[in-house]
Design an enzyme around this catalytic site. Structure first.
Site, PDB file in Angstrom:
ATOM      1  CG  ASP A  93      -1.917   1.114   1.207  1.00  0.00           C
ATOM      2  OD1 ASP A  93      -2.977   0.896   0.578  1.00  0.00           O
ATOM      3  OD2 ASP A  93      -1.641   2.200   1.748  1.00  0.00           O
ATOM      4  CG  HIS A 100      -7.749 -26.145  10.271  1.00  0.00           C
ATOM      5  ND1 HIS A 100      -8.471 -27.158  10.864  1.00  0.00           N
ATOM      6  CD2 HIS A 100      -7.309 -26.659   9.078  1.00  0.00           C
ATOM      7  CE1 HIS A 100      -8.475 -28.217  10.071  1.00  0.00           C
ATOM      8  NE2 HIS A 100      -7.780 -27.941   8.983  1.00  0.00           N
ATOM      9  CD  GLU A 101      -6.040 -24.414   6.254  1.00  0.00           C
ATOM     10  OE1 GLU A 101      -7.260 -24.595   6.118  1.00  0.00           O
ATOM     11  OE2 GLU A 101      -5.209 -25.328   6.041  1.00  0.00           O
ATOM     12  CG  HIS A 149      -3.076 -28.811   8.155  1.00  0.00           C
ATOM     13  ND1 HIS A 149      -3.320 -30.108   8.542  1.00  0.00           N
ATOM     14  CD2 HIS A 149      -4.261 -28.313   7.748  1.00  0.00           C
ATOM     15  CE1 HIS A 149      -4.603 -30.393   8.365  1.00  0.00           C
ATOM     16  NE2 HIS A 149      -5.205 -29.310   7.894  1.00  0.00           N
ATOM     17  CE1 TYR A 206      -5.742 -33.907   3.868  1.00  0.00           C
ATOM     18  CE2 TYR A 206      -4.974 -33.567   6.121  1.00  0.00           C
ATOM     19  CZ  TYR A 206      -5.842 -33.256   5.085  1.00  0.00           C
ATOM     20  OH  TYR A 206      -6.795 -32.278   5.259  1.00  0.00           O
ATOM     21  CD  GLU A 256      -8.294 -31.716   8.456  1.00  0.00           C
ATOM     22  OE1 GLU A 256      -9.189 -31.001   8.914  1.00  0.00           O
ATOM     23  OE2 GLU A 256      -7.303 -31.253   7.856  1.00  0.00           O
ATOM     24  CG  ASP A 265     -16.146 -20.615  18.861  1.00  0.00           C
ATOM     25  OD1 ASP A 265     -16.386 -19.484  18.405  1.00  0.00           O
ATOM     26  OD2 ASP A 265     -15.369 -21.431  18.284  1.00  0.00           O
ATOM     27  CB  THR A 267     -23.381 -19.658   6.005  1.00  0.00           C
ATOM     28  OG1 THR A 267     -23.192 -19.804   7.418  1.00  0.00           O
ATOM     29  CG2 THR A 267     -23.327 -20.997   5.306  1.00  0.00           C
ATOM     30  CG  ASP A 301     -24.056 -21.520   9.688  1.00  0.00           C
ATOM     31  OD1 ASP A 301     -24.388 -21.858   8.550  1.00  0.00           O
ATOM     32  OD2 ASP A 301     -23.484 -20.438   9.944  1.00  0.00           O
ATOM     33  CG  ASP A 311     -11.773 -35.683   3.026  1.00  0.00           C
ATOM     34  OD1 ASP A 311     -10.825 -34.990   2.600  1.00  0.00           O
ATOM     35  OD2 ASP A 311     -12.282 -35.520   4.145  1.00  0.00           O
ATOM     36  CG  HIS A 320     -11.593 -32.695   5.862  1.00  0.00           C
ATOM     37  ND1 HIS A 320     -10.877 -33.126   4.766  1.00  0.00           N
ATOM     38  CD2 HIS A 320     -10.947 -31.611   6.327  1.00  0.00           C
ATOM     39  CE1 HIS A 320      -9.856 -32.330   4.577  1.00  0.00           C
ATOM     40  NE2 HIS A 320      -9.864 -31.396   5.498  1.00  0.00           N
TER      41      HIS A 320
HETATM   42  C1  LIG Z   1     -10.089 -25.195   7.306  1.00  0.00           C
HETATM   43  C2  LIG Z   1     -11.464 -25.138   6.755  1.00  0.00           C
HETATM   44  C3  LIG Z   1     -11.997 -23.748   6.640  1.00  0.00           C
HETATM   45  C4  LIG Z   1     -11.582 -25.767   5.405  1.00  0.00           C
HETATM   46  C5  LIG Z   1     -13.054 -25.954   5.262  1.00  0.00           C
HETATM   47  C6  LIG Z   1     -13.483 -26.664   4.067  1.00  0.00           C
HETATM   48  C7  LIG Z   1     -13.966 -26.108   2.922  1.00  0.00           C
HETATM   49  N1  LIG Z   1     -14.306 -27.154   2.189  1.00  0.00           N
HETATM   50  C8  LIG Z   1     -14.890 -27.120   0.884  1.00  0.00           C
HETATM   51  C9  LIG Z   1     -16.368 -26.890   1.032  1.00  0.00           C
HETATM   52  C10 LIG Z   1     -17.024 -26.276  -0.020  1.00  0.00           C
HETATM   53  C11 LIG Z   1     -18.386 -26.061   0.075  1.00  0.00           C
HETATM   54  C12 LIG Z   1     -19.081 -26.432   1.228  1.00  0.00           C
HETATM   55  C13 LIG Z   1     -20.572 -26.237   1.295  1.00  0.00           C
HETATM   56  O1  LIG Z   1     -21.128 -26.327   2.421  1.00  0.00           O
HETATM   57  O2  LIG Z   1     -21.174 -25.977   0.217  1.00  0.00           O
HETATM   58  C14 LIG Z   1     -18.420 -27.034   2.279  1.00  0.00           C
HETATM   59  C15 LIG Z   1     -17.056 -27.259   2.180  1.00  0.00           C
HETATM   60  N2  LIG Z   1     -14.046 -28.290   2.828  1.00  0.00           N
HETATM   61  N3  LIG Z   1     -13.514 -27.990   3.991  1.00  0.00           N
HETATM   62  C16 LIG Z   1     -10.818 -27.083   5.332  1.00  0.00           C
HETATM   63  O3  LIG Z   1     -11.032 -27.974   6.122  1.00  0.00           O
HETATM   64  N4  LIG Z   1      -9.908 -27.135   4.338  1.00  0.00           N
HETATM   65  C17 LIG Z   1      -9.068 -28.314   4.179  1.00  0.00           C
HETATM   66  C18 LIG Z   1      -8.340 -28.262   2.864  1.00  0.00           C
HETATM   67  C19 LIG Z   1      -7.651 -29.590   2.609  1.00  0.00           C
HETATM   68  C20 LIG Z   1      -7.137 -29.628   1.182  1.00  0.00           C
HETATM   69  C21 LIG Z   1      -6.475 -30.976   0.886  1.00  0.00           C
HETATM   70  N5  LIG Z   1      -5.187 -31.091   1.501  1.00  0.00           N
HETATM   71  C22 LIG Z   1      -8.022 -28.389   5.312  1.00  0.00           C
HETATM   72  O4  LIG Z   1      -7.300 -27.409   5.554  1.00  0.00           O
HETATM   73  O5  LIG Z   1      -7.968 -29.466   5.922  1.00  0.00           O
HETATM   74 CA   LIG Z   2     -14.289 -20.899  16.313  1.00  0.00          CA
HETATM   75 ZN   LIG Z   3      -7.205 -29.303   7.673  1.00  0.00          ZN
END
Ligand SMILES: CC(C)[C@H](Cc1cn(Cc2ccc(C(=O)O)cc2)nn1)C(=O)N[C@@H](CCCCN)C(=O)O
Ligand SMILES: [Ca+2]
Ligand SMILES: [Zn+2]
Length: 303
Positions: A60, A145-146, A149, A160, A169, A183, A192, A198, A224, A229
Site C-alpha cells: 500500500d 487450523h492451516e 497443519h 494425510y 485434521e 468456542d 455462510t 452455524d 477425502d 474431514h
Molecule cells: C479449514 C477449513 C476452513 C476448510 C473448510 C473446508 C472447505 N471445504 C470445501 C467446502 C465447499 C463447500 C461447502 C458447502 O457447504 O457448500 C463445504 C465445504 N471443505 N472444507 C478445510 O477444512 N480445508 C481443508 C483443505 C484440505 C485440502 C487438501 N489437503 C483443510 O485445511 O484441511
Molecule cells: Ca471458532
Molecule cells: Zn485441515
C-alpha cells in the site's frame, strides 16, 4: 530513501480495525512483518484471483490497508502473527518448524474459491462465493487450523490418510480452539456470512455437521483420503471432553507434548490416546488430568 519496519493499520473482512506490522521499501509499505523474536518473518501475498503462488506481495502506498480488496490480506497477516505468537509464547516454538521459517500466506486465490489450505510450503485462502464462505482468512480459527497443519508436518508428520489423517485434521481443529480460545466451532466467522450461528465443524457436537463422535460410527470410505474431514469428529470430541475436564491451559500443554514428542507419521487414534496419556503423566503425574484424558477417549470408544 528510508527503508525498514513500519507500523500500519487496516480493516479486516468483518470491518474490524487492526494494527499491522509492515515494511517500507522504495516508497511502498508491504505486508512483511520482521518484528517477531528470533526473526520469524510473516509475509502476505495476493494471487489476484489467479492460482499462481505465491502471487504478488500485498502493498500500500500510505501504510493504510483500508480498501475492501485489502481486507482478506489484513486478516491473513494479522491472524498469522497472532498464531505465531501463540506457539512462541505458549511453547517457545519459533514458527511452524521451530527454526524461524517465514510464514507465507496468499489471499484471493482462485475465483469464488470456497476453501483454504496449507500446500506444504504456505497458506492459501479463497475468497469464498459470498454465500457458502466469506474470504476464509477472515476467521482466526481457520488461519490457526492451516498453520497447525504446518506444525504437524514438522513434528509428528502424520500422513494425510485414514486414522493418522483424521488425527492430523483433528489436531488442526483442536489447536484452532486453543488459539482462538472462544468456542468449539470451526469457521463460524467465515462460513455462510448471511446465516449466523452455524459453522463448518463442531468439536462439542460433531454430529451437528455430519461427523461421527464415536468409533462405532467411524466412516470407512475412499473419499477425502479415507474421510479425514469426517472421522476427525471422533478425536475432536475427545479433545472437547479433555478441555472441558481439565481446562484449556493444561490441555494445550498435553496436546503439544503429544504432538512434538510421542506422535509419529502412522499414529492411529489408539496411539493418540496413549501419547496423550503419557504426556499427561509426564506433565502432571498419574492424577486427575491423566484420568480425564483416559475418560475423554473411552467416551468416544478409543482404548
Ligand atoms: C479449514 C477449513 C476452513 C476448510 C473448510 C473446508 C472447505 N471445504 C470445501 C467446502 C465447499 C463447500 C461447502 C458447502 O457447504 O457448500 C463445504 C465445504 N471443505 N472444507 C478445510 O477444512 N480445508 C481443508 C483443505 C484440505 C485440502 C487438501 N489437503 C483443510 O485445511 O484441511
Ligand atoms: Ca471458532
Ligand atoms: Zn485441515
Amino acid at each position: 530513501t528510508d527503508a525498514g519496519a513500519a507500523s500500519g493499520y487496516g480493516y479486516g473482512v468483518l470491518g474490524d480495525y487492526k494494527e499491522l506490522n509492515t515494511y517500507l521499501s522504495n516508497g511502498s509499505y508491504f505486508l512483511y512483518d520482521v518484528t517477531n523474536p528470533m526473526n520469524g518473518v510473516i509475509e502476505t501475498f495476493t494471487a489476484e484471483n489467479g492460482t499462481y503462488l505465491p502471487g504478488y506481495r500485498s502493498s500500500d502506498s500510505n501504510n493504510a490497508f483500508t480498501s475492501g480488496n485489502q481486507a482478506a490480506a489484513v486478516d491473513a497477516h494479522a491472524y498469522a502473527d497472532q498464531t505465531y505468537d501463540y506457539f512462541y509464547n505458549t511453547f517457545g516454538r519459533n514458527s511452524y518448524d521451530g527454526n524461524g521459517s517465514s510464514i507465507r500466506s496468499t489471499v484471493h486465490y482462485g475465483s469464488n474459491y470456497n476453501n483454504a489450505f496449507w500446500n506444504g510450503q504456505q497458506m492459501v485462502y479463497g475468497d469464498g462465493d459470498g454465500s457458502t464462505f466469506a474470504p476464509l482468512s477472515g476467521a482466526l480459527d481457520i488461519v490457526a487450523h492451516e498453520l497447525t497443519h504446518a506444525v504437524t508436518d514438522y513434528s509428528a508428520g502424520l500422513v494425510y490418510q485414514d486414522q493418522p489423517g483424521a488425527l492430523n485434521e483433528s489436531l488442526s481443529d483442536v489447536f484452532s480452539v486453543f488459539v482462538e480460545r472462544e468456542d468449539y466451532l470451526l469457521g463460524e466467522d467465515a462460513y455462510t456470512p448471511r446465516r449466523s450461528g452455524d459453522a463448518l465443524r463442531s468439536l462439542s457436537n460433531p454430529p451437528a455437521y455430519g461427523q461421527p463422535e464415536h468409533m462405532d460410527d467411524y466412516v470407512y470410505t475412499n473419499a477425502d483420503n479415507g474421510g479425514v474431514h469426517t472421522n476427525s469428529g471422533i478425536p475432536n470430541k475427545a479433545g472437547y471432553n479433555t478441555i472441558e475436564s481439565i481446562g484449556v491451559a493444561k490441555a494445550e500443554k498435553i496436546y503439544y507434548r503429544a504432538l512434538t514428542v510421542y506422535l509419529g507419521a502412522y499414529s492411529n487414534f489408539s496411539d493418540a490416546r496413549a501419547a496423550l496419556l503419557q504426556s499427561a503423566a509426564d506433565l502432571y503425574g498419574n492424577g486427575s488430568e491423566y484420568d480425564a484424558v483416559a475418560n475423554a477417549w473411552s467416551n468416544v470408544g478409543v482404548y
